[in-house]
Design a protein around this motif. Structure first.
Motif, PDB file in Angstrom:
ATOM      1  N   ASP A 129     -38.226  17.938  22.349  1.00  0.00           N
ATOM      2  CA  ASP A 129     -37.352  19.030  21.938  1.00  0.00           C
ATOM      3  C   ASP A 129     -36.526  19.611  23.090  1.00  0.00           C
ATOM      4  O   ASP A 129     -35.431  20.135  22.874  1.00  0.00           O
ATOM      5  CB  ASP A 129     -38.165  20.160  21.309  1.00  0.00           C
ATOM      6  CG  ASP A 129     -38.865  19.735  20.028  1.00  0.00           C
ATOM      7  OD1 ASP A 129     -38.247  18.990  19.243  1.00  0.00           O
ATOM      8  OD2 ASP A 129     -40.021  20.131  19.813  1.00  0.00           O
ATOM      9  N   PHE A 130     -37.061  19.562  24.290  1.00  0.00           N
ATOM     10  CA  PHE A 130     -36.356  20.132  25.439  1.00  0.00           C
ATOM     11  C   PHE A 130     -36.844  19.470  26.718  1.00  0.00           C
ATOM     12  O   PHE A 130     -37.921  18.863  26.756  1.00  0.00           O
ATOM     13  CB  PHE A 130     -36.566  21.659  25.523  1.00  0.00           C
ATOM     14  CG  PHE A 130     -37.911  22.064  26.049  1.00  0.00           C
ATOM     15  CD1 PHE A 130     -38.063  22.445  27.382  1.00  0.00           C
ATOM     16  CD2 PHE A 130     -39.038  22.048  25.235  1.00  0.00           C
ATOM     17  CE1 PHE A 130     -39.310  22.806  27.886  1.00  0.00           C
ATOM     18  CE2 PHE A 130     -40.285  22.412  25.720  1.00  0.00           C
ATOM     19  CZ  PHE A 130     -40.422  22.794  27.061  1.00  0.00           C
ATOM     20  N   ILE A 131     -36.034  19.581  27.779  1.00  0.00           N
ATOM     21  CA  ILE A 131     -36.365  19.079  29.109  1.00  0.00           C
ATOM     22  C   ILE A 131     -35.929  20.146  30.113  1.00  0.00           C
ATOM     23  O   ILE A 131     -34.868  20.754  29.960  1.00  0.00           O
ATOM     24  CB  ILE A 131     -35.640  17.752  29.419  1.00  0.00           C
ATOM     25  CG1 ILE A 131     -36.006  16.673  28.410  1.00  0.00           C
ATOM     26  CG2 ILE A 131     -35.964  17.263  30.834  1.00  0.00           C
ATOM     27  CD1 ILE A 131     -35.197  15.382  28.553  1.00  0.00           C
ATOM     28  N   ALA A 194     -33.408  33.954  31.476  1.00  0.00           N
ATOM     29  CA  ALA A 194     -33.531  32.499  31.347  1.00  0.00           C
ATOM     30  C   ALA A 194     -32.385  32.017  30.475  1.00  0.00           C
ATOM     31  O   ALA A 194     -31.691  32.820  29.829  1.00  0.00           O
ATOM     32  CB  ALA A 194     -34.872  32.101  30.744  1.00  0.00           C
ATOM     33  N   VAL A 195     -32.169  30.691  30.469  1.00  0.00           N
ATOM     34  CA  VAL A 195     -31.104  30.099  29.660  1.00  0.00           C
ATOM     35  C   VAL A 195     -31.645  28.883  28.916  1.00  0.00           C
ATOM     36  O   VAL A 195     -32.295  28.021  29.518  1.00  0.00           O
ATOM     37  CB  VAL A 195     -29.900  29.644  30.514  1.00  0.00           C
ATOM     38  CG1 VAL A 195     -28.751  29.200  29.617  1.00  0.00           C
ATOM     39  CG2 VAL A 195     -29.441  30.731  31.441  1.00  0.00           C
ATOM     40  N   VAL A 196     -31.353  28.815  27.630  1.00  0.00           N
ATOM     41  CA  VAL A 196     -31.600  27.615  26.830  1.00  0.00           C
ATOM     42  C   VAL A 196     -30.242  27.036  26.480  1.00  0.00           C
ATOM     43  O   VAL A 196     -29.434  27.685  25.801  1.00  0.00           O
ATOM     44  CB  VAL A 196     -32.398  27.926  25.549  1.00  0.00           C
ATOM     45  CG1 VAL A 196     -32.589  26.648  24.729  1.00  0.00           C
ATOM     46  CG2 VAL A 196     -33.739  28.560  25.887  1.00  0.00           C
ATOM     47  N   ILE A 197     -29.949  25.810  26.961  1.00  0.00           N
ATOM     48  CA  ILE A 197     -28.681  25.130  26.673  1.00  0.00           C
ATOM     49  C   ILE A 197     -28.980  24.003  25.692  1.00  0.00           C
ATOM     50  O   ILE A 197     -29.734  23.082  26.018  1.00  0.00           O
ATOM     51  CB  ILE A 197     -28.036  24.580  27.944  1.00  0.00           C
ATOM     52  CG1 ILE A 197     -27.845  25.684  28.994  1.00  0.00           C
ATOM     53  CG2 ILE A 197     -26.693  23.916  27.622  1.00  0.00           C
ATOM     54  CD1 ILE A 197     -27.332  25.190  30.335  1.00  0.00           C
ATOM     55  N   PHE A 198     -28.422  24.081  24.484  1.00  0.00           N
ATOM     56  CA  PHE A 198     -28.727  23.052  23.479  1.00  0.00           C
ATOM     57  C   PHE A 198     -27.575  22.056  23.362  1.00  0.00           C
ATOM     58  O   PHE A 198     -26.423  22.367  23.638  1.00  0.00           O
ATOM     59  CB  PHE A 198     -29.069  23.668  22.129  1.00  0.00           C
ATOM     60  CG  PHE A 198     -27.972  24.448  21.470  1.00  0.00           C
ATOM     61  CD1 PHE A 198     -27.067  23.838  20.599  1.00  0.00           C
ATOM     62  CD2 PHE A 198     -27.846  25.824  21.692  1.00  0.00           C
ATOM     63  CE1 PHE A 198     -26.059  24.563  19.980  1.00  0.00           C
ATOM     64  CE2 PHE A 198     -26.838  26.558  21.075  1.00  0.00           C
ATOM     65  CZ  PHE A 198     -25.937  25.918  20.222  1.00  0.00           C
ATOM     66  N   ASN A 199     -27.904  20.840  22.965  1.00  0.00           N
ATOM     67  CA  ASN A 199     -26.938  19.741  22.888  1.00  0.00           C
ATOM     68  C   ASN A 199     -25.909  19.988  21.795  1.00  0.00           C
ATOM     69  O   ASN A 199     -26.148  20.740  20.848  1.00  0.00           O
ATOM     70  CB  ASN A 199     -27.670  18.418  22.642  1.00  0.00           C
ATOM     71  CG  ASN A 199     -27.085  17.280  23.436  1.00  0.00           C
ATOM     72  OD1 ASN A 199     -25.915  17.294  23.795  1.00  0.00           O
ATOM     73  ND2 ASN A 199     -27.888  16.263  23.721  1.00  0.00           N
ATOM     74  N   HIS A 200     -24.740  19.326  21.933  1.00  0.00           N
ATOM     75  CA  HIS A 200     -23.643  19.588  21.003  1.00  0.00           C
ATOM     76  C   HIS A 200     -23.552  18.607  19.852  1.00  0.00           C
ATOM     77  O   HIS A 200     -22.837  18.856  18.874  1.00  0.00           O
ATOM     78  CB  HIS A 200     -22.310  19.626  21.736  1.00  0.00           C
ATOM     79  CG  HIS A 200     -22.071  18.486  22.675  1.00  0.00           C
ATOM     80  ND1 HIS A 200     -22.386  17.182  22.376  1.00  0.00           N
ATOM     81  CD2 HIS A 200     -21.536  18.465  23.931  1.00  0.00           C
ATOM     82  CE1 HIS A 200     -22.051  16.405  23.384  1.00  0.00           C
ATOM     83  NE2 HIS A 200     -21.537  17.145  24.347  1.00  0.00           N
ATOM     84  N   GLY A 208     -30.367  14.658  21.175  1.00  0.00           N
ATOM     85  CA  GLY A 208     -31.701  14.955  21.695  1.00  0.00           C
ATOM     86  C   GLY A 208     -31.661  15.976  22.818  1.00  0.00           C
ATOM     87  O   GLY A 208     -30.624  16.566  23.115  1.00  0.00           O
ATOM     88  N   PRO A 209     -32.810  16.215  23.448  1.00  0.00           N
ATOM     89  CA  PRO A 209     -32.849  17.161  24.572  1.00  0.00           C
ATOM     90  C   PRO A 209     -31.975  16.675  25.715  1.00  0.00           C
ATOM     91  O   PRO A 209     -31.833  15.472  25.937  1.00  0.00           O
ATOM     92  CB  PRO A 209     -34.327  17.180  24.961  1.00  0.00           C
ATOM     93  CG  PRO A 209     -34.883  15.882  24.466  1.00  0.00           C
ATOM     94  CD  PRO A 209     -34.126  15.571  23.227  1.00  0.00           C
ATOM     95  N   ILE A 210     -31.392  17.608  26.448  1.00  0.00           N
ATOM     96  CA  ILE A 210     -30.437  17.263  27.502  1.00  0.00           C
ATOM     97  C   ILE A 210     -31.176  16.992  28.807  1.00  0.00           C
ATOM     98  O   ILE A 210     -31.882  17.861  29.322  1.00  0.00           O
ATOM     99  CB  ILE A 210     -29.426  18.404  27.732  1.00  0.00           C
ATOM    100  CG1 ILE A 210     -28.723  18.782  26.430  1.00  0.00           C
ATOM    101  CG2 ILE A 210     -28.402  18.005  28.786  1.00  0.00           C
ATOM    102  CD1 ILE A 210     -27.931  20.073  26.524  1.00  0.00           C
ATOM    103  N   ALA A 225     -32.037  21.718  25.573  1.00  0.00           N
ATOM    104  CA  ALA A 225     -32.695  21.494  24.287  1.00  0.00           C
ATOM    105  C   ALA A 225     -31.871  20.582  23.387  1.00  0.00           C
ATOM    106  O   ALA A 225     -30.692  20.301  23.630  1.00  0.00           O
ATOM    107  CB  ALA A 225     -32.943  22.831  23.601  1.00  0.00           C
ATOM    108  N   SER A 226     -32.487  20.149  22.302  1.00  0.00           N
ATOM    109  CA  SER A 226     -31.842  19.277  21.330  1.00  0.00           C
ATOM    110  C   SER A 226     -30.955  20.074  20.390  1.00  0.00           C
ATOM    111  O   SER A 226     -30.993  21.314  20.337  1.00  0.00           O
ATOM    112  CB  SER A 226     -32.908  18.546  20.516  1.00  0.00           C
ATOM    113  OG  SER A 226     -33.636  19.486  19.718  1.00  0.00           O
TER     114      SER A 226
END
Length: 508
Positions: A129-131, A194-200, A208-210, A225-226
């Motif tokens: 889900d995330f990296i 904090a920052v959660v950056i999700f894929n486009h 998927g997770p970036i 994140a995905s």
């Protein structure tokens, strides 16, 4: 394959395109560049034999087998592999040196965590889900989650996007036009914890997770994140609360490249030929990149049999490539302006034995959408490889200059670059099966960065064909670099080099 430079990773910078000193004296006597039709007259492709390359790879496999199963940075496997290369070069009459460097290594001490704690509890899986983005800051935060212009490709790219952002909240932004570093800096400056950056989701491969990097150490935790995670977070409503934990640090480490050059040839017109010697920790790295380093080693050994050459050839075996192109970046950044100007061109060979291979030539003309604009002269390097394959009735295709391998630092320094690649995590098409054989719908190297990247999974036809092209290019440019850098050195053309990738990690 790959984070940042030594002292601290840094973003791409403006670099002058330099046209290196040509062969003025040779031109005065009418000595020119051998046309493609004369490619078959070269000696080096006949001297560089696949059996000898295979023997080097077998020895590197044995070294890995007896030293923890890999040749990764900081391991006995890498040190012994380097000893082997040094010994082979010395036996061939070279005087190899260790080019040592220190760098800031980003290390995760434990697995990162991402969870939604409200309005309903939900844990997200690291890897699926995330990296964690490399060079993420450390932190353990539970706070409200606030989407920031999350339906825009420019999400988080401007400080104004964070107007009225709640202090201490966790920013949720979409991947898009600007770098992850820029998004993280803007978020931290606005008070985000904090920052959660999700894929486009722009392509099938972008869901998927970036696997990304913020390039320089961030002040706050950053995870990639995905698309599915992004959709869940942005639809959760005003009561969204998140937990983000990253346990990481930056520490100073050291490593080294192996450098050796021919005794003959002009010192002011140097052809650099490179491949990375390290593997990932997961395995012995026979395709990535024992194949390239073994072929470069054998080319160096056989080069001595050519006698006097016009241009110095410098062979480089890079360290810590898998940590972010660090060895090659440190090498280029450690050169003086005059030393960089002496380099006519750089040839890169990273993976030439992929089991489901293709014959891919780096896009020196900058024609592919994913390529950055290469320094002048790179197109001439591409043509030398293409003409070689065409002369043997073999199809070749261009591959992106995307920033994923050791050519990156040379190109940022304005040095014409080129090379070969047999394919990694891309998928072979039906049309490519007609060109190369193999299996459509499968990756060029299904074993990329796994323990299965061993001698049992090497395509020796690929090694044979690509090593011939490598040897041809080295012999060609050892004789003349006229089509690449002409006869005058200038510093007129300038262009900013800005890759989207830094080795395997995305920058934006």
């Amino acid at each position: 394959m790959r984070t940042a430079s030594g002292r601290s990773p840094r973003p791409a910078h403006k670099a002058k395109r330099r046209l290196a000193v040509g062969l003025a004296a040779a031109m005065a006597f009418g000595v020119g560049f051998a046309p493609a039709a004369q490619a078959d007259d070269g000696r080096l492709p006949r001297l560089v034999k696949t059996d000898n390359i295979r023997a080097h790879m077998e020895n590197l496999q044995t070294i890995a087998d007896y030293n923890g199963g890999n040749r990764a940075h900081g391991t006995p496997g890498y040190d012994v592999a380097a000893m082997y290369v040094i010994d082979q070069l010395e036996r061939a009459g070279y005087e190899p040196v260790k080019n040592t460097y220190e760098f800031d290594a980003w290390v995760e001490n434990s697995t990162a965590e991402l969870a939604q704690t409200a309005p309903e509890a939900r844990d997200f899986a690291h890897g699926d889900d995330f990296i964690t983005m490399s060079y993420s800051g450390a932190g353990d935060v539970t706070a409200p989650g606030v989407p920031v212009d999350a339906d825009s490709a420019d999400s988080g790219c401007e400080p104004g996007d964070f107007a009225d952002f709640p202090d201490g909240a966790i920013a949720v932004v979409q991947r898009g036009t600007c770098t992850f570093e820029q998004k993280a800096v803007n978020a931290a400056d606005a008070g985000a914890a904090a920052v959660v950056i999700f894929n486009h989701g722009a392509t099938e491969g972008d869901t998927g997770p970036i696997n990304g990097t913020v390039a320089n150490l961030s002040a706050i935790p950053v995870v990639g994140a995905s698309v599915a995670v992004g959709e869940a977070l942005t639809s959760a409503g005003d009561d969204l609360e998140l937990h983000v934990k990253v346990d990481s640090e930056v520490r100073t480490e050291s490593s080294y490249n192996i450098i050796a050059e021919t005794r003959h040839g002009r010192d002011d017109n140097v052809v650099v030929v490179g491949a990375h010697l390290d593997s990932v920790e997961e395995g012995s790295g026979m395709n990535d990149n024992a194949s390239g380093s073994a072929a470069v080693l054998e080319t160096a050994k056989q080069m001595r049999k050519l006698g006097r050459i016009n241009n110095t050839v410098r062979f480089a075996f890079w360290g810590t490539e898998e940590q972010g192109l660090i060895g090659s970046t440190e090498y280029v950044e450690g050169l003086s302006e005059a030393e960089r100007d002496e380099i006519a061109l750089y040839l890169n060979f990273d993976m030439i034995g992929s089991p489901n291979f293709g014959r891919f030539v780096y896009d020196g003309r900058g024609e592919l959408p994913g390529s950055i604009a290469p320094p002048s002269g790179s197109g001439a390097i591409q043509k030398v490889f293409e003409d070689h394959f065409a002369g043997r009735g073999l199809v070749s295709e261009p591959t992106e200059f995307s920033g994923r391998s050791d050519y990156s630092a040379f190109m940022e320094a304005g040095i014409a670059s080129g090379g070969l690649f047999s394919g990694g995590d891309g998928t072979k098409t039906e049309e490519q099966v007609e060109y190369y054989g193999g299996t459509a719908g499968e990756d060029y190297d299904p074993n990329y960065h796994t323990a299965a990247d061993d001698l049992d999974n090497i395509n020796w036809d690929s090694v044979d064909q690509l090593s011939d092209a490598m040897a041809h290019s080295v012999e060609t440019f050892a004789d003349s670099t006229l089509p690449v850098n002409g006869v005058l050195r200038t510093q007129e053309a300038q262009q900013e080099i800005a890759f989207d990738r830094q080795a395997d990690r995305w920058l934006r």
